[in-house]
Scaffold this active site. Structure first.
Site, PDB file in Angstrom:
ATOM      1  NE  ARG A 114     -11.509   8.811   9.937  1.00 51.60           N
ATOM      2  CZ  ARG A 114     -11.695   9.942   9.261  1.00 51.60           C
ATOM      3  NH1 ARG A 114     -11.171  11.071   9.702  1.00 51.60           N
ATOM      4  NH2 ARG A 114     -12.405   9.946   8.142  1.00 51.60           N
ATOM      5  CG  HIS A 168     -18.544  12.001   5.782  1.00 50.43           C
ATOM      6  ND1 HIS A 168     -19.237  13.124   5.423  1.00 50.43           N
ATOM      7  CD2 HIS A 168     -17.323  12.418   6.193  1.00 50.43           C
ATOM      8  CE1 HIS A 168     -18.456  14.171   5.603  1.00 50.43           C
ATOM      9  NE2 HIS A 168     -17.293  13.766   6.060  1.00 50.43           N
ATOM     10  CG  LEU A 211      -5.954  13.339   5.895  1.00 52.53           C
ATOM     11  CD1 LEU A 211      -5.918  14.711   5.241  1.00 52.53           C
ATOM     12  CD2 LEU A 211      -5.813  12.259   4.848  1.00 52.53           C
ATOM     13  N   GLY A 236       0.838  -1.199   0.000  1.00 56.65           N
ATOM     14  CA  GLY A 236       0.000   0.000   0.000  1.00 56.65           C
ATOM     15  C   GLY A 236       0.870   1.244   0.000  1.00 56.65           C
ATOM     16  CD  GLU A 238     -10.032   3.608   6.093  1.00 58.94           C
ATOM     17  OE1 GLU A 238      -9.485   4.280   5.199  1.00 58.94           O
ATOM     18  OE2 GLU A 238     -11.244   3.319   6.084  1.00 58.94           O
ATOM     19  N   GLY A 249      -0.551   4.558   0.315  1.00 60.23           N
ATOM     20  CA  GLY A 249      -1.286   5.731   0.757  1.00 60.23           C
ATOM     21  C   GLY A 249      -0.450   6.495   1.771  1.00 60.23           C
ATOM     22  CB  ALA A 276      -0.260   4.384   6.581  1.00 59.06           C
ATOM     23  N   GLY A 277       1.443   4.002   4.041  1.00 59.35           N
ATOM     24  CA  GLY A 277       2.416   3.178   3.328  1.00 59.35           C
ATOM     25  C   GLY A 277       3.547   3.986   2.736  1.00 59.35           C
ATOM     26  NE  ARG A 286     -16.153  13.212   9.486  1.00 59.38           N
ATOM     27  CZ  ARG A 286     -15.024  12.973   8.858  1.00 59.38           C
ATOM     28  NH1 ARG A 286     -14.559  11.740   8.786  1.00 59.38           N
ATOM     29  NH2 ARG A 286     -14.349  13.945   8.303  1.00 59.38           N
TER      30      ARG A 286
END
Lengths: 644, 264, 259
Positions: free
Chosen positions: A442, A266, A448, A40, A432, A42, A44-45, A337
């Site tokens: 969350r 959301h 992020l 991944g 995530e 994203g 994090a990755g 949310r």
């Protein structure tokens, strides 16, 4: 098997610093002897890959897209929280910690959340240094805005494209390491299994999506940064390609799945327009800073609006119910949310929904335009408005937007300890993909934050400790476990390719989505969940009998890719239902109809459910085993959330 | 699955892979709703192809909200279709007329070889970014984010360049298949910000060198890229890149020459 | 590969050469059109012939002239190299090409440039070559009475084959003997085909400069919110309208009015 979260002892504010000191280090000269696999790219990755490569480890990075820059973090709009207190409005690390743990409805670990708040400030500094063009004020300093669930302005943003800018920052850091030869990048490569050798994760099996080649890769550790599983609902704000396969196959190899039922719905998405819909589009929560949410006061007016005989702007002020402002005067439109979503759902169930489908409420900018002028509103939200116009063919500068909740994020994920390690040593989960920091709900602008915190500032320390422990002895794919796992994968692929029924995988996916949304969506009942379990089991059986997959393995084959992902989603769906059924309390995004206050708010049961549910896979078609990690609260006092 | 009233004829480029020859194949897309996105329309066609046992039309796509840059398609002579400033995934069928024939082609460029059908390999873009599209800072920077004030106009201008999604529409639109809009956007973003200054004149050299190696054409300032860019990246980026490049090459003493050919 | 070679072999370097040579040619045509305006003065070609003689015999100008010829060749050669390279960047074209926002001229610079190159060959063959290397252009003698300022002219046949020009004063009368390029011009512009070629070429020049002038500035990176509109205005009005019109007016004027 006991679950040890490995939260360091000591006062909350010192846990992370002390822990960092206690973690073993890898000698700089030895770092190059270690190989780390990261799946991944994203937030994090990419951040983990770049940071670990900078330290000197050899990184192999994988993504299924054609470029690491396309990971779905790119679509995050609103912003990223950091306890900088630049606005002098009373923010602090402790307040960010408190807001996040409260926002998560006290179902997250204190230690993790505090660490997240602590490193939030470093993230901003790091990103600015990389050249991320955050919004600035005329004085040249960073601008902030407020976000749902918080009463301070601590959100940093880059117009409505914060995720894009942060991801491109991490991508650029990753590129630098690819150029330096420290990261070997594999694009259009999908991870299909984890290789476990003597109880430790030592590699992965992948499929090259261009040639179909099934390959094995060995490393001293495997980091899964593969995002969430919202697409189990078929319609979500996730990218079409977002899937649970990597995490699910890891789960089937022994990694526990934490809190699978915690999903975030959301509140501000563009409503569904028809059966053809392939995905939903989110409108940033930041819109609730200036937009006012309302529904007509009576079902009769709503009926006229649905038929189109009455236009939204013609509804008299007295006939409008600004239900969030009415019910939650302190937070108003900025409630978390889950609260905003559930209230919209109530309006619809009350017959007061609008739009042709009736599944929508209004988000009105008329007052904001009057107060700030159209130009200011355009400068703040222009790209979101454009997107809305493009999709709906309606002009939100003139008519209020129609919004409805949609699945957006999954708080659940692979269970990890404080070091982000799953219960399988050597197998880590970041961003995530793990269950960690958001509890049952969350807060806006913290996804992020978590992804980058895990990748830039947590894993570089905690992974070193594990690597120092196991030593730099070379790992390769010669162990028979690699061949065996590869065989399993090929068998699975062949099983999918043999499917020659009458229904596409996509159609099964759609059916699964309907079941999940109906029974495991915004409100869940015991009865509904039990029914859903039966439906999913039947769907699974039907899938393996009647699904249709075309083409071969040895070519680009989207049909095969989709079928594999849908098969995993179906299995995950069942576990989510099990988890939701087990958790007989309401908390955050998980609303059990049986457990609510008199006012209809979510009612927690701290006595019986203040734990993390970690599920263990016990074999195909076997019930999973539940492990409980009790949550210990030393610093915060558990209260019923109250946003009134 | 469909629930609309538009009927369309699609002329779609089908090509098994880069090695085999491709051709146009005609399909009918029936009962299409004007509220569908272009890709959802293709989903409908693909669903029926799959059920017939045919291979679905392959195209790249992911986020379907106009930001990941994965979708492409050259639709009726325009990258991302006829509407300005939208990606194919955000293009809706209401932009077409009932009964219309729509020709769908892949991006055409030597540097973007065809993967399958309508999908192309854009890894050349990644390699250009890898050549220098970054600020060389390691994780762990301790300078406060507010330590260097950046004038709002500069930050905004840098942001405008930074919004590039790397989809390749500029290359597809350019009669020379030039990648200069893409390359210059990153050079401009980092060249404007104070953080990007130390490497400003190195970066432009390494990125341009890689761009040339990939086999893209040259810019002739026609502006087709700017007109078709879904994120409205401006042509002025290219001028900025040129300026930095010539400054670097002709007036600066530092050079990328030795390391490129001497090897490190 | 030396650093300069590397620079000018890069895609941007080649464009730099195009821009610099192009802008140099732009400055040249300003001079060229200015001088040629003498064709409109009703002096039996006296001014024009003296000017032509000056251009071909003043050494610094001769040096500049060779730079000019070189520029034309380099400009054309690099255009060819770039075009080949650009074609290679897209070997397979599109089946459908929609109308794009890009201007017609910007997309057809190669065609326009080829027309101009062909024209330059014809043009130089007609005048420059014949003027310099053949005896096809006859001589003329201009006698100016310095007291009255009146000029008379007559044919002149030089005694030696090496004769190029002379200026002398006798009895308060200035005698200028030069090649009569003016007569050649008048002769050529009497031919309708030549007139047409010239007018078409000037059309091409107009479109070529409409894009080329401002494009050169972009290539050099000289773009500025405040000054770029001025560059556009100059490129459009001066280079793409006034200059080509002035040039085109010459053959038309000679064809219709002088004959």
């Amino acid at each position: 098997m006991s679950l040890d979260a490995k939260i360091p002892q000591g006062p909350l504010a010192e846990k992370w610093s002390k822990h960092k000191f206690n973690l073993k280090l890898v000698n700089p000269a030895n770092k190059r002897k270690y190989d780390v696999i990261i799946v991944g790219t994203g937030l994090a990755g990419a951040s983990a890959a770049a940071s670990l490569a900078e330290l000197g480890y050899n990184v192999k990075s994988f993504c299924f897209q054609d470029s690491p820059r396309r990971a779905h973090s790119i679509a995050a709009q609103g912003g990223i929280n950091a306890a900088k207190n630049y606005q002098n409005d009373g923010d602090s690390v402790y307040r960010l910690f408190y807001d996040t743990i409260k926002g998560g409805d006290y179902r997250a670990r204190e230690g993790n959340v505090y660490r997240l708040a602590e490193v939030s400030v470093n993230i901003i500094d790091q990103c600015v240094a990389q050249g991320v063009p955050f919004a600035r004020e005329y004085g040249g300093l960073l601008d902030n805005r407020s976000f749902g669930g918080s009463q301070v302005s601590r959100t940093f943003y880059a117009r409505g494209q914060t995720g894009q800018q942060l991801l491109l920052g991490a991508y650029s850091a990753l590129n630098r390491q690819i150029h330096a030869g420290k990261v070997k990048m594999y694009t259009r490569t999908e991870m299909l299994d984890v290789v476990v050798v003597d109880g430790h994760a030592k590699g992965i099996v992948t499929r090259n999506m261009l040639t179909g080649a099934i390959e094995t890769h060995a490393g001293h550790a495997v980091l899964l940064c593969t995002g969430g599983y919202s697409n189990v609902f078929y319609l979500s704000t996730n990218a079409i390609g977002s899937n649970v396969t990597a995490a699910w196959r890891a789960h089937k190899r022994g990694a526990f799945f934490g809190n699978p039922c915690y999903t975030q719905i959301h509140p501000t998405c563009i409503p569904v327009s028809g059966d053809h819909q392939s995905k939903l589009t989110l409108m940033s929560e930041s819109l609730r800073n200036d937009g006012r949410v309302w529904a007509p006061k009576t079902a009769a007016i709503a009926e006229q609006l649905r038929k189109g005989t009455l236009k939204a702007d013609q509804v008299k002020e007295d006939d409008r119910d600004y239900f969030l402002e009415r019910k939650y005067p302190a937070f108003g439109n900025l409630v978390p949310r889950d609260v905003a979503s559930r209230n919209a759902k109530e309006m619809v169930e009350d017959g007061r929904g609008v739009g042709t489908s009736g599944f929508a409420v209004f988000l009105d900018f008329a007052d904001a335009i009057k107060r700030l002028g159209e130009d200011t509103v355009k400068a703040k939200y222009g790209n979101l408005f454009d997107m809305y116009i493009q999709i709906t063919d309606e002009n939100p500068y003139k008519q209020p937007m129609r919004i409805y909740p949609a699945v957006h994020y999954t708080m659940g994920g692979l269970w990890v300890d404080y070091n982000l390690s799953t219960n399988v040593p050597g197998l880590y989960a970041l961003g995530e993909c793990n269950f960690s920091d958001h509890g049952a709900n969350r807060l806006g602008a913290s996804a992020l934050m978590q992804g980058l915190s895990d990748g830039y500032f947590v894993i570089p320390y905690t992974l070193g400790d594990y690597l120092a422990t196991i030593g730099p002895k070379k790992v390769d794919t010669s162990h028979p476990a690699f061949e065996q796992t590869k065989k399993d994968v090929i068998e699975h692929v062949n099983k999918l390719l043999a499917l020659n029924g009458t229904k596409t995988a996509e159609a099964y996916h759609r059916d699964l989505g309907h079941i999940m949304w109906e029974y495991c969506g915004m409100a869940r009942t015991e009865e509904g969940l039990k029914k859903a379990k039966g439906l999913i089991q039947a769907l699974k059986a039907d899938f393996w009998k009647n699904a249709k997959v075309v083409g071969e393995n040895e070519e680009v084959n989207a049909s095969l890719e989709r079928a594999g992902r849908v098969a995993d989603f179906i299995e995950l769906g069942e576990l989510m239902v099990d988890d939701a059924l087990m958790r007989r309390e309401s908390c955050g995004g998980h609303f059990r109809v049986e457990s609510q206050t008199e006012g209809g708010e979510a009612k927690r049961d701290d006595e019986n459910f203040a734990f993390v549910a970690a599920w263990e896979f016990k074999g195909e078609n076997q019930p999973e085993e539940l492990h409980k990690e009790q949550l210990v609260f030393e610093s915060v006092h558990l209260t019923q959330r109250n946003y009134a | 699955m469909s629930n609309g009233n538009m009927n369309l004829t699609l002329k779609v480029w089908r090509q098994k892979n880069a090695q085999t020859a491709g051709k146009f194949v005609t399909y009918k897309a029936e009962s299409i709703s004007p509220d569908m996105s272009f890709l959802e329309m293709l989903d409908v066609v693909n669903e029926s192809l799959t059920l017939k046992g045919d291979e679905p039309i392959h195209f790249d796509h992911d986020c379907r909200e106009g930001i990941c840059g994965m979708c492409s398609l050259y639709i009726n002579g325009h990258p991302h279709g006829p509407k300005r400033a939208v990606t194919t995934c955000q293009l809706h069928m209401r932009s077409f007329k009932d009964g219309e024939t729509i020709t769908i082609e892949p991006w055409r460029a030597t540097a973007f070889p065809i993967v399958k059908d309508l999908a192309v390999d854009r890894s050349a873009f990644d390699r250009i970014q890898q050549a220098g599209g970054y600020v060389s800072v390691n994780t762990g920077v301790s300078t406060d984010g507010n330590a260097i004030p950046i004038p709002k106009v500069i930050a905004d201008e840098a942001f405008n360049s930074a919004t590039c999604i790397g989809c390749g529409a500029c290359v597809a639109a350019c009669k020379n298949a030039s990648a200069m809009l893409f390359v210059s956007a990153k050079i401009t973003q980092l060249g404007l910000l104070p953080q990007g200054q130390p490497e400003r004149y190195r970066r432009v050299q390494t990125m341009v060198a890689q761009m040339d190696e990939e086999g893209f054409g040259s810019c002739t300032n026609t502006g087709a890229c700017e007109a078709e860019c879904p994120k409205e990246i401006k042509l002025t980026n290219i001028a900025r890149m040129n300026n930095d490049f010539f400054s670097a090459k002709l007036f600066r003493e530092e050079s990328i020459h030795e390391e490129q050919h001497g090897g490190a | 590969m030396s650093e300069f070679k590397q620079t000018f072999n890069s895609s941007l370097g080649k464009k730099l050469i195009m821009a610099l040579t192009g802008l140099f040619l732009c400055t040249f045509i300003i001079v060229h059109v200015g001088g040629n305006l003498l064709l409109f003065s009703n002096d039996n070609g006296f001014g024009f012939n003296v000017y032509a003689n000056f251009l071909t015999h003043f050494p610094p100008i001769e040096v500049v002239a060779y730079i000019l010829y070189l520029s034309i060749l380099v400009h054309a050669l690099y255009a060819l190299i770039l075009t080949v390279k650009n074609r290679k960047a897209r070997p397979v074209g599109y089946a459908v090409q929609a109308k794009s926002d890009a201007s017609w001229s910007s997309k057809n610079m190669g065609l326009l440039g080829s027309i101009l190159f062909l024209f330059i060959v014809i043009h130089m063959g007609d005048f420059w070559f014949k003027y310099k290397y053949t005896n096809e252009v006859a001589f003329k003698e201009y006698r100016t009475d310095l007291a009255t300022g009146q000029t008379t002219e007559s044919a002149y046949t030089p005694a030696s084959a090496d004769f190029s020009h002379s200026v002398s004063v006798e009895n308060n009368v200035e005698i200028v003997r030069v090649k009569d390029l003016h007569a050649r011009v008048a002769h050529t512009f009497g031919n309708i085909w030549y007139v047409l070629i010239y007018v078409i070429a000037m059309g091409a020049l107009s479109f070529h400069l409409l894009h080329g002038f401002q494009s050169a500035f972009r290539t050099l990176g000289w773009v500025h919110r405040k000054y770029t509109p001025i560059v556009y205005a100059i490129g459009t009005w001066f280079f793409a309208v006034i200059i080509p019109l002035a040039f085109a007016a010459m053959p038309v004027y000679y064809f219709f009015c002088v004959r």
